[in-house]
Write a protein that holds these residues in place. Structure first.
Motif, PDB file in Angstrom:
ATOM      1  N   SER A 132       0.829  -1.207   0.000  1.00 19.73           N
ATOM      2  CA  SER A 132       0.000   0.000   0.000  1.00 19.73           C
ATOM      3  C   SER A 132       0.862   1.255   0.000  1.00 19.73           C
ATOM      4  N   LEU A 133       2.041   1.200   0.635  1.00 28.64           N
ATOM      5  CA  LEU A 133       2.958   2.340   0.586  1.00 28.64           C
ATOM      6  C   LEU A 133       3.498   2.517  -0.826  1.00 28.64           C
ATOM      7  N   LEU A 134       3.868   1.405  -1.460  1.00 25.97           N
ATOM      8  CA  LEU A 134       4.422   1.488  -2.805  1.00 25.97           C
ATOM      9  C   LEU A 134       3.367   1.926  -3.823  1.00 25.97           C
ATOM     10  N   ALA A 135       2.111   1.542  -3.584  1.00 30.00           N
ATOM     11  CA  ALA A 135       1.038   1.981  -4.474  1.00 30.00           C
ATOM     12  C   ALA A 135       0.893   3.500  -4.421  1.00 30.00           C
ATOM     13  N   ASP A 142       5.884  11.390  -2.936  1.00 32.68           N
ATOM     14  CA  ASP A 142       7.340  11.373  -2.813  1.00 32.68           C
ATOM     15  C   ASP A 142       7.792  10.689  -1.531  1.00 32.68           C
ATOM     16  N   LEU A 143       7.043  10.876  -0.465  1.00 38.72           N
ATOM     17  CA  LEU A 143       7.264  10.179   0.802  1.00 38.72           C
ATOM     18  C   LEU A 143       5.927   9.636   1.253  1.00 38.72           C
ATOM     19  N   VAL A 144       5.877   8.357   1.563  1.00 35.82           N
ATOM     20  CA  VAL A 144       4.662   7.728   2.083  1.00 35.82           C
ATOM     21  C   VAL A 144       4.959   7.182   3.460  1.00 35.82           C
ATOM     22  N   ILE A 145       4.149   7.583   4.430  1.00 36.09           N
ATOM     23  CA  ILE A 145       4.319   7.161   5.817  1.00 36.09           C
ATOM     24  C   ILE A 145       3.222   6.167   6.166  1.00 36.09           C
ATOM     25  N   GLY A 146       3.613   5.000   6.670  1.00 37.68           N
ATOM     26  CA  GLY A 146       2.658   4.041   7.194  1.00 37.68           C
ATOM     27  C   GLY A 146       2.188   4.526   8.552  1.00 37.68           C
ATOM     28  N   SER A 147       0.940   4.966   8.635  1.00 38.02           N
ATOM     29  CA  SER A 147       0.457   5.698   9.804  1.00 38.02           C
ATOM     30  C   SER A 147      -0.445   4.859  10.700  1.00 38.02           C
ATOM     31  N   ARG A 148      -0.178   4.994  11.987  1.00 37.15           N
ATOM     32  CA  ARG A 148      -1.034   4.359  12.999  1.00 37.15           C
ATOM     33  C   ARG A 148      -2.229   5.224  13.340  1.00 37.15           C
ATOM     34  N   TYR A 149      -2.173   6.520  12.974  1.00 36.58           N
ATOM     35  CA  TYR A 149      -3.112   7.487  13.529  1.00 36.58           C
ATOM     36  C   TYR A 149      -3.964   8.187  12.484  1.00 36.58           C
ATOM     37  N   VAL A 226       3.897  14.552   0.524  1.00 41.52           N
ATOM     38  CA  VAL A 226       3.965  13.608   1.647  1.00 41.52           C
ATOM     39  C   VAL A 226       2.568  13.075   1.922  1.00 41.52           C
ATOM     40  N   ARG A 227       2.428  11.762   1.976  1.00 45.76           N
ATOM     41  CA  ARG A 227       1.118  11.160   2.230  1.00 45.76           C
ATOM     42  C   ARG A 227       1.225  10.118   3.338  1.00 45.76           C
ATOM     43  N   GLU A 228       0.084   9.848   3.966  1.00 42.72           N
ATOM     44  CA  GLU A 228       0.001   8.796   4.975  1.00 42.72           C
ATOM     45  C   GLU A 228      -1.002   7.744   4.520  1.00 42.72           C
ATOM     46  N   VAL A 229      -0.654   6.488   4.738  1.00 43.65           N
ATOM     47  CA  VAL A 229      -1.589   5.396   4.497  1.00 43.65           C
ATOM     48  C   VAL A 229      -1.717   4.598   5.791  1.00 43.65           C
ATOM     49  N   PRO A 230      -2.884   4.068   6.085  1.00 44.95           N
ATOM     50  CA  PRO A 230      -3.072   3.367   7.355  1.00 44.95           C
ATOM     51  C   PRO A 230      -2.353   2.025   7.386  1.00 44.95           C
ATOM     52  N   ILE A 231      -1.788   1.713   8.547  1.00 38.50           N
ATOM     53  CA  ILE A 231      -1.159   0.411   8.768  1.00 38.50           C
ATOM     54  C   ILE A 231      -1.599  -0.131  10.122  1.00 38.50           C
ATOM     55  N   THR A 232      -1.334  -1.396  10.345  1.00 34.44           N
ATOM     56  CA  THR A 232      -1.488  -2.007  11.659  1.00 34.44           C
ATOM     57  C   THR A 232      -0.107  -2.178  12.269  1.00 34.44           C
ATOM     58  N   PHE A 233       0.114  -1.547  13.397  1.00 33.99           N
ATOM     59  CA  PHE A 233       1.386  -1.631  14.113  1.00 33.99           C
ATOM     60  C   PHE A 233       1.221  -2.636  15.241  1.00 33.99           C
TER      61      PHE A 233
END
Length: 270
Positions: A132-135, A142-149, A226-233
């Motif tokens: 999902s980050l690579l997508a 340019d920067l994708v952050i896997g976000s918990r929040y 800069v974008r955030e995509v949801p992840i499970t931490f």
């Protein structure tokens, strides 16, 4: 207005080619940098999951002379990798997460990788969610952050005290810097190489987890997307966290300094 599950900050310095696909579905042309210190029990599992999730991806283990033999194990795993996609970089000192990542970034930038990824060795970042980050990178980020929040992000088995410390640190950084990023301390992220080539890595001073804030802030200031995509931490099951009070103090002081400097710059421009 930003989407609730995908924060975007800055312009797109690369122009129209921001939407060009830079990484294949199997992770080809991307490098995952994994810093390690005493992660012998976790490393084989995370490498195996990465290979299964993205069979074309390359991995660089950056080991800080782990006394438990993590570096030697990484060498053996690399020697057994018939496709030569696993690489190992040995460092002689344990001097912070940031320095380990900088060494890994330098290694990757000296080669032909288009995307460089940060990932923990302890299993808290799920390799199965890296796609999902690579997508989002292929969508122009340019920067994708896997976000918990952000909506859809989750925390599993994390102690409440650490969760509130983390949420508080992110709220503080967001307010102090004025950056519209919900999880600026997150360590699961993907950079286009152009970002790392632009943001003056040689001047980065932060060594601990403040490193994540530092690089995200530099990326925002440089005008990148800069974008955030949801992840499970998920809290680690084996080993101990490297977080300590000194790390928190460093982050608090440096964020305050960056926030003041940013406000002074804006005032001078008026």
């Amino acid at each position: 207005m930003e989407s609730p599950d995908s924060a975007t900050t800055g312009s797109q310095p690369g122009g129209d080619d921001r939407h060009a696909e830079v990484v294949a579905a199997d992770g080809a042309r991307a490098l995952v940098v994994i810093p390690t210190y005493n992660e012998k029990d976790n490393l084989p599992g995370i490498i195996g999951r990465l290979n299964q999730a993205l069979p074309g991806i390359h991995v660089l283990v950056v080991d800080d002379s782990s006394p438990d033999g993590t570096g030697e194990l990484a060498d053996q795993l690399a020697a057994d990798d018939a496709d030569h996609r696993l690489h190992v970089l040995h460092r002689t000192a344990k001097d912070g997460l940031g320095k380990a990542y900088l060494a890994g970034f330098g290694w990757g930038l000296a080669r032909t990788y288009d995307v460089i990824i940060e990932m923990d060795a302890d299993g808290s970042h799920a390799p199965e969610q890296l796609g999902s980050l690579l997508a989002a990178i292929n969508d122009g980020a340019d920067l994708v952050i896997g976000s918990r929040y952000v909506p859809g992000g989750r925390l599993v088995n994390w102690p409440k005290r650490r969760e509130w410390l983390s949420r508080g640190a992110n709220t503080y950084a967001r307010l102090a810097l004025g950056a519209h990023i919900h999880d600026i301390t997150a360590g699961f992220r993907a950079y286009r190489r152009e970002v790392l080539e632009t943001i003056s890595l040689g001047t980065v001073e932060s060594a601990g987890y403040c490193f994540q804030i530092d690089l995200a802030w530099r990326t925002v200031q440089a005008g990148f997307d800069v974008r955030e995509v949801p992840i499970t931490f998920t809290e680690r099951e084996v080993g101990e966290s490297k977080m300590d009070g000194g790390v928190m103090t460093e982050a608090f002081m440096m964020v305050a300094r960056w926030g003041v400097a940013s406000r002074m710059t804006r005032l001078r421009r008026r």
